[in-house]
Scaffold this motif. Structure first.
Motif, PDB file in Angstrom:
ATOM      1  N   SER A 133      35.664  -5.361 -11.732  1.00 12.38           N
ATOM      2  CA  SER A 133      35.132  -4.747 -12.942  1.00 12.38           C
ATOM      3  C   SER A 133      34.266  -3.565 -12.551  1.00 12.38           C
ATOM      4  CB  SER A 133      34.305  -5.752 -13.758  1.00 12.38           C
ATOM      5  OG  SER A 133      33.173  -6.179 -13.007  1.00 12.38           O
ATOM      6  N   GLY A 134      34.001  -2.728 -13.534  1.00 14.28           N
ATOM      7  CA  GLY A 134      33.164  -1.570 -13.274  1.00 14.28           C
ATOM      8  C   GLY A 134      32.937  -0.788 -14.544  1.00 14.28           C
ATOM      9  N   SER A 135      32.065   0.183 -14.455  1.00 17.27           N
ATOM     10  CA  SER A 135      31.806   1.034 -15.607  1.00 17.27           C
ATOM     11  C   SER A 135      31.415   2.413 -15.109  1.00 17.27           C
ATOM     12  CB  SER A 135      30.687   0.449 -16.484  1.00 17.27           C
ATOM     13  OG  SER A 135      29.462   0.442 -15.787  1.00 17.27           O
ATOM     14  N   GLN A 136      31.618   3.381 -15.993  1.00 15.70           N
ATOM     15  CA  GLN A 136      31.259   4.754 -15.663  1.00 15.70           C
ATOM     16  C   GLN A 136      30.659   5.412 -16.887  1.00 15.70           C
ATOM     17  OE1 GLN A 136      33.853   7.253 -13.213  1.00 15.70           O
ATOM     18  NE2 GLN A 136      33.843   8.760 -14.837  1.00 15.70           N
ATOM     19  N   SER A 137      29.625   6.197 -16.673  1.00 12.98           N
ATOM     20  CA  SER A 137      28.972   6.913 -17.760  1.00 12.98           C
ATOM     21  C   SER A 137      28.652   8.326 -17.301  1.00 12.98           C
ATOM     22  CB  SER A 137      27.688   6.198 -18.190  1.00 12.98           C
ATOM     23  OG  SER A 137      26.977   6.967 -19.153  1.00 12.98           O
ATOM     24  N   VAL A 138      28.957   9.296 -18.146  1.00 11.74           N
ATOM     25  CA  VAL A 138      28.661  10.691 -17.856  1.00 11.74           C
ATOM     26  C   VAL A 138      28.026  11.311 -19.096  1.00 11.74           C
ATOM     27  CG1 VAL A 138      29.579  12.963 -17.270  1.00 11.74           C
ATOM     28  CG2 VAL A 138      30.556  10.917 -16.216  1.00 11.74           C
ATOM     29  N   ILE A 139      26.843  11.858 -18.926  1.00 12.30           N
ATOM     30  CA  ILE A 139      26.170  12.622 -19.980  1.00 12.30           C
ATOM     31  C   ILE A 139      25.925  14.014 -19.419  1.00 12.30           C
ATOM     32  CG2 ILE A 139      24.159  12.825 -21.474  1.00 12.30           C
ATOM     33  CD1 ILE A 139      23.794   9.819 -21.263  1.00 12.30           C
ATOM     34  N   SER A 140      26.437  15.033 -20.082  1.00 14.05           N
ATOM     35  CA  SER A 140      26.320  16.370 -19.513  1.00 14.05           C
ATOM     36  C   SER A 140      26.036  17.409 -20.587  1.00 14.05           C
ATOM     37  CB  SER A 140      27.602  16.751 -18.764  1.00 14.05           C
ATOM     38  OG  SER A 140      28.685  16.887 -19.654  1.00 14.05           O
ATOM     39  N   ASN A 141      25.259  18.410 -20.180  1.00 16.65           N
ATOM     40  CA  ASN A 141      25.037  19.631 -20.943  1.00 16.65           C
ATOM     41  C   ASN A 141      25.467  20.787 -20.045  1.00 16.65           C
ATOM     42  OD1 ASN A 141      23.205  18.897 -23.497  1.00 16.65           O
ATOM     43  ND2 ASN A 141      22.551  17.659 -21.757  1.00 16.65           N
ATOM     44  N   VAL A 142      26.425  21.571 -20.499  1.00 19.20           N
ATOM     45  CA  VAL A 142      26.893  22.727 -19.744  1.00 19.20           C
ATOM     46  C   VAL A 142      26.693  23.955 -20.616  1.00 19.20           C
ATOM     47  CG1 VAL A 142      28.788  23.766 -18.458  1.00 19.20           C
ATOM     48  CG2 VAL A 142      28.624  21.274 -18.628  1.00 19.20           C
ATOM     49  N   TRP A 143      25.828  24.880 -20.155  1.00 15.16           N
ATOM     50  CA  TRP A 143      25.488  26.060 -20.950  1.00 15.16           C
ATOM     51  C   TRP A 143      25.778  27.308 -20.132  1.00 15.16           C
ATOM     52  CZ3 TRP A 143      20.116  28.552 -21.518  1.00 15.16           C
ATOM     53  CH2 TRP A 143      20.163  29.599 -22.459  1.00 15.16           C
TER      54      TRP A 143
END
Length: 270
Positions: free
Chosen positions: A123-133
């Motif tokens: 099992s596993g999980s992945q999270s990505v939160i990004s701001n690209v300006w």
């Protein structure tokens, strides 16, 4: 009388031509604006290479598959805006993405024990939160009926928090059977690039294109897109394939990350 009529007609034609030139000159000195909200659904893939407790290198690779877009996309907000006056222009592009996946995320691991395939991943999980300006400005180099070409320079900010957890059922060498890897970035990069469009004769169809490269002291980045658009009276509708890539190399670890996928947008001009 005929000569007077001819002179009068010539004066009217000359006045009309002068008025047209004045209108063109006025348009060239006025600001023109364009805003394009869009939705980009990229396939996110990345490899994190780090030094383990024994001092040797190990890596974790992960990917959010396109089939899980709707499950992975928690929230997104994206737009491009441009202001143009004559041959000069400014533009900005902003992307906010929050993606998360609670299915098996790790694809493979490498380390002193060798290469381990996906089946050991329980099992596993992945999270990505990004701001690209992106913020840039430049000048038009070519403006012909069939093609336009702009040169620009500016900067791009990447503010990103990425987290990957895993739980393996088999031998993994020096990599822990269960664990978590995370990275947070707040990086400014100088960029330079080209953008424009290719138009297909007298039709409303055109092909937008864009490419930039840049970097800073510890990373390299590039971005490109290519697609097709249709022009209406109020603006354009465009469908493109877009790719954004980053390569980070620090003393403790290295991260290669790429976002690639289709984007659909509507461009409004005023």
């Amino acid at each position: 009388m005929r000569r007077l009529g001819a002179l009068l007609f010539g004066a009217i034609v000359a006045a009309g031509a002068a008025a047209a030139r004045a209108e063109e000159g006025k348009a060239a000195t006025e600001w023109q604006f364009r805003i394009t909200p869009y939705l980009w659904l990229p396939d996110i893939s990345g490899t994190l290479t780090y030094n383990n407790v024994s001092g040797s290198g190990s890596s974790i690779s992960a990917r959010v598959d396109p089939s899980s877009y709707l499950e992975s996309l928690d929230f997104a907000g994206m737009f491009t805006a441009e202001a143009r006056k004559g041959n000069w222009f400014l533009f900005t592009d902003y992307i906010y993405l929050h993606l998360s996946s609670h299915e098996s995320a790790a694809q493979s691991i490498t380390g002193p024990g060798g290469f381990v395939q996906v089946p050991v991943n329980v099992s596993g999980s992945q999270s990505v939160i990004s701001n690209v300006w992106t913020l840039a400005g430049g000048a038009n180099l070519l403006h012909e009926p069939a093609v336009s070409l702009d040169l620009f320079g500016g900067a791009r900010l990447l503010n990103m928090s990425a987290n990957l957890s895993w739980d393996f059922a088999g031998p993994t060498g020096s990599v822990p059977i269960a664990g978590n890897a995370s990275q947070t970035f707040n990086e400014w990069d100088a960029i330079v690039g080209l953008k424009g469009e290719v138009r297909f004769g007298e039709s409303h169809w055109f092909m937008p294109y864009y490419a930039d490269v840049g970097g800073a002291t510890s990373n390299f980045t590039w971005q490109a897109l290519l697609g097709v658009g249709y022009r209406f009276g109020w603006g354009d509708v465009v469908l493109v394939v877009r790719s954004l890539s980053y390569n980070f190399d620090s003393k403790d670890n290295q991260l290669d990350m790429r976002l690639t996928g289709p984007a659909l947008g509507a461009s409004f001009k005023f």
